[in-house]
Structure formats: C-alpha cells, structure tokens
Design a protein around this motif. Structure first.
Motif, PDB file in Angstrom:
ATOM      1  N   GLU A   7       0.825  -1.211   0.000  1.00  0.00           N
ATOM      2  CA  GLU A   7       0.000   0.000   0.000  1.00  0.00           C
ATOM      3  C   GLU A   7       0.860   1.263   0.000  1.00  0.00           C
ATOM      4  O   GLU A   7       0.518   2.263  -0.644  1.00  0.00           O
ATOM      5  CB  GLU A   7      -0.906  -0.010   1.225  1.00  0.00           C
ATOM      6  CG  GLU A   7      -1.983  -1.098   1.171  1.00  0.00           C
ATOM      7  CD  GLU A   7      -2.787  -1.158   2.451  1.00  0.00           C
ATOM      8  OE1 GLU A   7      -2.507  -0.345   3.361  1.00  0.00           O
ATOM      9  OE2 GLU A   7      -3.694  -2.004   2.547  1.00  0.00           O
ATOM     10  N   LEU A   8       1.991   1.201   0.706  1.00  0.00           N
ATOM     11  CA  LEU A   8       2.869   2.365   0.749  1.00  0.00           C
ATOM     12  C   LEU A   8       3.515   2.615  -0.604  1.00  0.00           C
ATOM     13  O   LEU A   8       3.657   3.775  -1.033  1.00  0.00           O
ATOM     14  CB  LEU A   8       3.932   2.167   1.830  1.00  0.00           C
ATOM     15  CG  LEU A   8       4.724   3.410   2.251  1.00  0.00           C
ATOM     16  CD1 LEU A   8       3.784   4.486   2.791  1.00  0.00           C
ATOM     17  CD2 LEU A   8       5.769   3.047   3.312  1.00  0.00           C
ATOM     18  N   ILE A   9       3.906   1.548  -1.300  1.00  0.00           N
ATOM     19  CA  ILE A   9       4.477   1.704  -2.641  1.00  0.00           C
ATOM     20  C   ILE A   9       3.439   2.304  -3.583  1.00  0.00           C
ATOM     21  O   ILE A   9       3.753   3.182  -4.414  1.00  0.00           O
ATOM     22  CB  ILE A   9       4.983   0.349  -3.166  1.00  0.00           C
ATOM     23  CG1 ILE A   9       6.228  -0.107  -2.381  1.00  0.00           C
ATOM     24  CG2 ILE A   9       5.319   0.441  -4.647  1.00  0.00           C
ATOM     25  CD1 ILE A   9       7.414   0.815  -2.505  1.00  0.00           C
ATOM     26  N   ASP A  10       2.196   1.844  -3.472  1.00  0.00           N
ATOM     27  CA  ASP A  10       1.134   2.435  -4.302  1.00  0.00           C
ATOM     28  C   ASP A  10       0.973   3.921  -4.003  1.00  0.00           C
ATOM     29  O   ASP A  10       0.763   4.738  -4.919  1.00  0.00           O
ATOM     30  CB  ASP A  10      -0.196   1.712  -4.036  1.00  0.00           C
ATOM     31  CG  ASP A  10      -0.197   0.295  -4.575  1.00  0.00           C
ATOM     32  OD1 ASP A  10       0.640  -0.002  -5.453  1.00  0.00           O
ATOM     33  OD2 ASP A  10      -1.024  -0.518  -4.113  1.00  0.00           O
ATOM     34  N   TYR A  11       1.074   4.282  -2.734  1.00  0.00           N
ATOM     35  CA  TYR A  11       0.976   5.699  -2.355  1.00  0.00           C
ATOM     36  C   TYR A  11       2.122   6.500  -2.961  1.00  0.00           C
ATOM     37  O   TYR A  11       1.926   7.609  -3.479  1.00  0.00           O
ATOM     38  CB  TYR A  11       0.980   5.831  -0.845  1.00  0.00           C
ATOM     39  CG  TYR A  11       1.094   7.248  -0.349  1.00  0.00           C
ATOM     40  CD1 TYR A  11      -0.014   8.093  -0.311  1.00  0.00           C
ATOM     41  CD2 TYR A  11       2.331   7.750   0.085  1.00  0.00           C
ATOM     42  CE1 TYR A  11       0.091   9.396   0.135  1.00  0.00           C
ATOM     43  CE2 TYR A  11       2.445   9.049   0.532  1.00  0.00           C
ATOM     44  CZ  TYR A  11       1.328   9.872   0.555  1.00  0.00           C
ATOM     45  OH  TYR A  11       1.438  11.172   1.003  1.00  0.00           O
ATOM     46  N   PHE A  12       3.340   5.933  -2.923  1.00  0.00           N
ATOM     47  CA  PHE A  12       4.497   6.625  -3.494  1.00  0.00           C
ATOM     48  C   PHE A  12       4.328   6.812  -5.007  1.00  0.00           C
ATOM     49  O   PHE A  12       4.687   7.865  -5.563  1.00  0.00           O
ATOM     50  CB  PHE A  12       5.780   5.841  -3.208  1.00  0.00           C
ATOM     51  CG  PHE A  12       6.172   5.821  -1.758  1.00  0.00           C
ATOM     52  CD1 PHE A  12       5.738   6.812  -0.889  1.00  0.00           C
ATOM     53  CD2 PHE A  12       6.979   4.810  -1.256  1.00  0.00           C
ATOM     54  CE1 PHE A  12       6.097   6.793   0.450  1.00  0.00           C
ATOM     55  CE2 PHE A  12       7.356   4.790   0.075  1.00  0.00           C
ATOM     56  CZ  PHE A  12       6.910   5.776   0.934  1.00  0.00           C
ATOM     57  N   LEU A  13       3.800   5.787  -5.677  1.00  0.00           N
ATOM     58  CA  LEU A  13       3.586   5.885  -7.122  1.00  0.00           C
ATOM     59  C   LEU A  13       2.585   6.992  -7.463  1.00  0.00           C
ATOM     60  O   LEU A  13       2.809   7.803  -8.372  1.00  0.00           O
ATOM     61  CB  LEU A  13       3.089   4.543  -7.670  1.00  0.00           C
ATOM     62  CG  LEU A  13       4.121   3.420  -7.766  1.00  0.00           C
ATOM     63  CD1 LEU A  13       3.443   2.095  -8.095  1.00  0.00           C
ATOM     64  CD2 LEU A  13       5.181   3.755  -8.812  1.00  0.00           C
ATOM     65  N   LYS A  14       1.491   7.050  -6.732  1.00  0.00           N
ATOM     66  CA  LYS A  14       0.487   8.091  -6.978  1.00  0.00           C
ATOM     67  C   LYS A  14       1.052   9.471  -6.694  1.00  0.00           C
ATOM     68  O   LYS A  14       0.807  10.422  -7.443  1.00  0.00           O
ATOM     69  CB  LYS A  14      -0.733   7.833  -6.094  1.00  0.00           C
ATOM     70  CG  LYS A  14      -1.500   6.580  -6.459  1.00  0.00           C
ATOM     71  CD  LYS A  14      -2.660   6.351  -5.505  1.00  0.00           C
ATOM     72  CE  LYS A  14      -3.407   5.066  -5.839  1.00  0.00           C
ATOM     73  NZ  LYS A  14      -4.524   4.817  -4.876  1.00  0.00           N
ATOM     74  N   ARG A  15       1.845   9.562  -5.628  1.00  0.00           N
ATOM     75  CA  ARG A  15       2.416  10.859  -5.282  1.00  0.00           C
ATOM     76  C   ARG A  15       3.427  11.303  -6.349  1.00  0.00           C
ATOM     77  O   ARG A  15       3.473  12.482  -6.724  1.00  0.00           O
ATOM     78  CB  ARG A  15       3.095  10.766  -3.907  1.00  0.00           C
ATOM     79  CG  ARG A  15       3.606  12.107  -3.382  1.00  0.00           C
ATOM     80  CD  ARG A  15       4.287  11.891  -2.031  1.00  0.00           C
ATOM     81  NE  ARG A  15       4.878  13.131  -1.556  1.00  0.00           N
ATOM     82  CZ  ARG A  15       4.277  13.975  -0.733  1.00  0.00           C
ATOM     83  NH1 ARG A  15       3.037  13.732  -0.310  1.00  0.00           N
ATOM     84  NH2 ARG A  15       4.885  15.087  -0.318  1.00  0.00           N
ATOM     85  N   THR A  16       4.215  10.349  -6.843  1.00  0.00           N
ATOM     86  CA  THR A  16       5.209  10.683  -7.868  1.00  0.00           C
ATOM     87  C   THR A  16       4.537  11.082  -9.169  1.00  0.00           C
ATOM     88  O   THR A  16       4.945  12.049  -9.831  1.00  0.00           O
ATOM     89  CB  THR A  16       6.137   9.479  -8.091  1.00  0.00           C
ATOM     90  OG1 THR A  16       6.776   9.123  -6.868  1.00  0.00           O
ATOM     91  CG2 THR A  16       7.209   9.819  -9.118  1.00  0.00           C
ATOM     92  N   GLN A  17       3.486  10.341  -9.556  1.00  0.00           N
ATOM     93  CA  GLN A  17       2.773  10.669 -10.787  1.00  0.00           C
ATOM     94  C   GLN A  17       2.096  12.039 -10.705  1.00  0.00           C
ATOM     95  O   GLN A  17       2.067  12.799 -11.670  1.00  0.00           O
ATOM     96  CB  GLN A  17       1.742   9.588 -11.084  1.00  0.00           C
ATOM     97  CG  GLN A  17       2.359   8.257 -11.484  1.00  0.00           C
ATOM     98  CD  GLN A  17       1.327   7.151 -11.590  1.00  0.00           C
ATOM     99  OE1 GLN A  17       0.142   7.359 -11.334  1.00  0.00           O
ATOM    100  NE2 GLN A  17       1.790   5.953 -11.954  1.00  0.00           N
TER     101      GLN A  17
END
Length: 244
Positions: free
Chosen positions: A229-239
């Motif tokens: 879930e944290l990796i998904d959060y990082f991906l959304k934040r980066t995008q």
C-alpha cells in the motif's frame, strides 16, 4: 500409549508388595545421572517459559500499537504530510508496521529531496521496505526457534533418564539377587519420572512454537500488505508531482 504405560507401572508399584510412591523419597534415591537429567529438563522448562512470556508481551504490544498506528499514519499520508507520518511512526516503536513504514517513508523522503532520476525513489523505497521487513521478521522470531529445539529434544533427554533408570533397576536385581518388584522399584521410578518430566517440558514448548509461528506469519502478511500500500501511495504521489 507411553502415558498409559506410566500409569499402569505406577499403579503396580503402589499395589504390589506394599510399596508406596513418594516423590521425595524417589528423588533422594535417584542416581546422580537421573538427577542431572531432571535438572537439565527443569532448566529447559524455565528457558521455554521465559521465551513464552517475552514473546507474548512483545506480540501483544506490537498488535496493540499497530492498531493505533495504522489510522494515525493513514490520516497523515492522505494529507501529504510525510514528516508528520514519520514522527507518528517513531512514536510507535514497538509496532511491527511502524518499523517497516518508517523505513520506506524515510527512504522516499530522502530521494524526493535529491535529484535522482524518476522512478529511482520508488525502487529505493521498495528495497528499504524489504530490508525493514526482514529485520522485523528476525526480531519477531527471536527465541521462537529455542522452543522448537526444546520441544524436539526434551523427550529424548527424558528418554536418556529412562534408560539410566532401567539400568539401575537391572543393577539392583544383580546386587540383591532378587527378582521381586522391590528390587527394581527405585530404577523404575527414575525411568517414569524422567520420562514424564521430559513430556511435561516438550508438550507446552511445541504448542507455543506452533502458536507463535502462526502469529509471525500473520505479522508478515500485515507488513507485506502495508509495504504494498505504501508503494502504491508513493507511485500516486510521484505521478501527481510529474503531472504538475
């Protein structure tokens, strides 16, 4: 079957030839090797009880703090406050989730402040999460392997005492030149006591080892889900950052 044979043997010792079973007299009449076996088994029992108490306290604290940590850090991340999320994780230092999440947050924050190529911060964060999961898994597993060792070896230690007791029984027959039950009562008592103590030490250790192993597996699943879930959060934040 072994316990049933022990009960029958004790009954025979009590009913035949007027022999009574007194633990204190049995201990006094036990040989040096048999006493040493019993002492070793009691040390193993004390060690396993210590591990059980330590792990129960650690696991309960991890579960309790993780339940309070998850909603708190989720709220901070929804608002995009990485620094606050890290501070929250630092407060819950006994939570297995907090130990993993804080490693990923710190790594992601460090790369966000640098000039790394896009996507490198995600991979670095993923590796940090994996390292943290491995470290926390080792911490959760600390001492549990000792329960497996005690559970598997205690019956054999008791069996060694059983063999010593039977040898003493035959020695008594040879010394007294008698084949009556009274001549072998002491040796049989040693054999029964060491066997019973070995089982008494081994059974709780095996039970608790299986229980703790299941809890560790549950913690591993929770850490894996939190990392994902944290990796998904990082991906959304980066995008979102790149889109701006």
């Amino acid at each position: 079957m072994v316990l049933q044979l022990q009960v029958w043997a004790l009954w025979l010792l009590q009913e035949s030839e007027g022999i009574s079973f007194d633990p204190r007299s049995v201990w006094a009449n036990m040989g040096v090797l048999a006493k040493l076996v019993v002492l070793v088994l009691f040390i193993m029992s004390a060690w396993s009880i210590g591990v059980m108490i330590d792990r129960v306290i650690a696991y309960n604290a991890a579960r309790k703090q993780s339940r309070a940590f998850a909603p708190a850090v989720a709220g901070a991340l929804r608002e995009g406050k990485l620094d606050e999320a890290i501070k929250i994780a630092d407060r819950f230092n006994k939570s297995h989730l907090a130990k993993v999440v804080v490693a990923g947050l710190q790594e992601f924050k460090a790369h966000q402040m640098s000039a790394d190529i896009p996507g490198e911060d995600i991979e670095a964060s993923r590796r940090a999460l994996e390292r943290a999961e491995a470290i926390v898994h080792a911490e959760l597993k600390r001492g549990v392997s000792a329960l497996a060792t005690i559970g598997s070896t205690a019956p054999f230690v008791g069996l060694f005492g059983t063999v010593v007791g039977i040898m003493n029984a035959f020695k008594s027959i040879s010394t007294s030149k008698s084949t009556g039950l009274g001549a072998v009562a002491g040796g049989i008592s040693e054999a029964l006591i060491t066997t019973a103590v070995g089982l008494f030490v081994a059974i709780p250790a095996v039970w608790m080892f299986n229980y703790f192993s299941n809890r560790i597996e549950s913690f591993d699943v929770e850490m894996g889900n939190s990392s994902s879930e944290l990796i998904d959060y990082f991906l959304k934040r980066t995008q979102a950052k790149v889109g701006k």
